[in-house]
Design a protein around this motif. Sequence first.
Motif, short mmCIF file in Angstrom:
data_model
loop_
_atom_site.label_atom_id
_atom_site.label_comp_id
_atom_site.label_asym_id
_atom_site.label_seq_id
_atom_site.Cartn_x
_atom_site.Cartn_y
_atom_site.Cartn_z
N SER A 67 90.95 95.30 84.39
CA SER A 67 90.62 93.88 84.34
C SER A 67 91.88 93.04 84.45
N LYS A 68 91.72 91.84 84.98
CA LYS A 68 92.87 90.94 85.12
C LYS A 68 93.49 90.63 83.76
N ALA A 69 92.64 90.44 82.76
CA ALA A 69 93.13 90.11 81.42
C ALA A 69 94.00 91.24 80.87
N GLU A 72 97.34 91.39 82.86
CA GLU A 72 98.25 90.30 82.48
C GLU A 72 98.85 90.50 81.10
N SER A 73 98.04 90.95 80.14
CA SER A 73 98.55 91.14 78.78
C SER A 73 99.59 92.28 78.74
N TYR A 89 81.05 95.63 82.34
CA TYR A 89 81.18 94.20 82.13
C TYR A 89 79.88 93.54 82.59
#
Length: 106
Positions: A67-69, A72-73, A89
Amino acid sequence: MTNEKIIYNAALGHGFTNAQLDALLVAYKGELPFHTFQGWKKRGYSVKKGEHALFRAELWRFTNKVSKALAESMKKEGQDAPEDDPHYYKKLSFLFSREQVEEIRR
C-alpha cells in the motif's frame, strides 16, 4: 463480513426483500446473480451496452502490492518497503444483475 453478505445487504438496501433474495439464492444454486463487470466477464458474460450498475457496494479485494501508506511510512523511517504485502482492502464496486448481461459469443 464476506463479499456475499455485503452484496446481500446492499441488495436489501436497494429494495429487494429477504424473501426475494432467498428465492434468488435457491434459483442460482447458492449464489446471488449480482456481480461486478469483471465478475460477469469471468463467468463468460458481457454487460450490455448502455447498462448502468444496479447498485454499488464496498467489496473486499485482495492484492499482493504494498500500500502507498505503508511504503511512505517505511520511507520516512529510512527503511525499504517490502516487495510484496498480501492483504485485503475495501473497494467501491458496481454490481450488475443477470438481466443486464448477455453471454459472450465465441
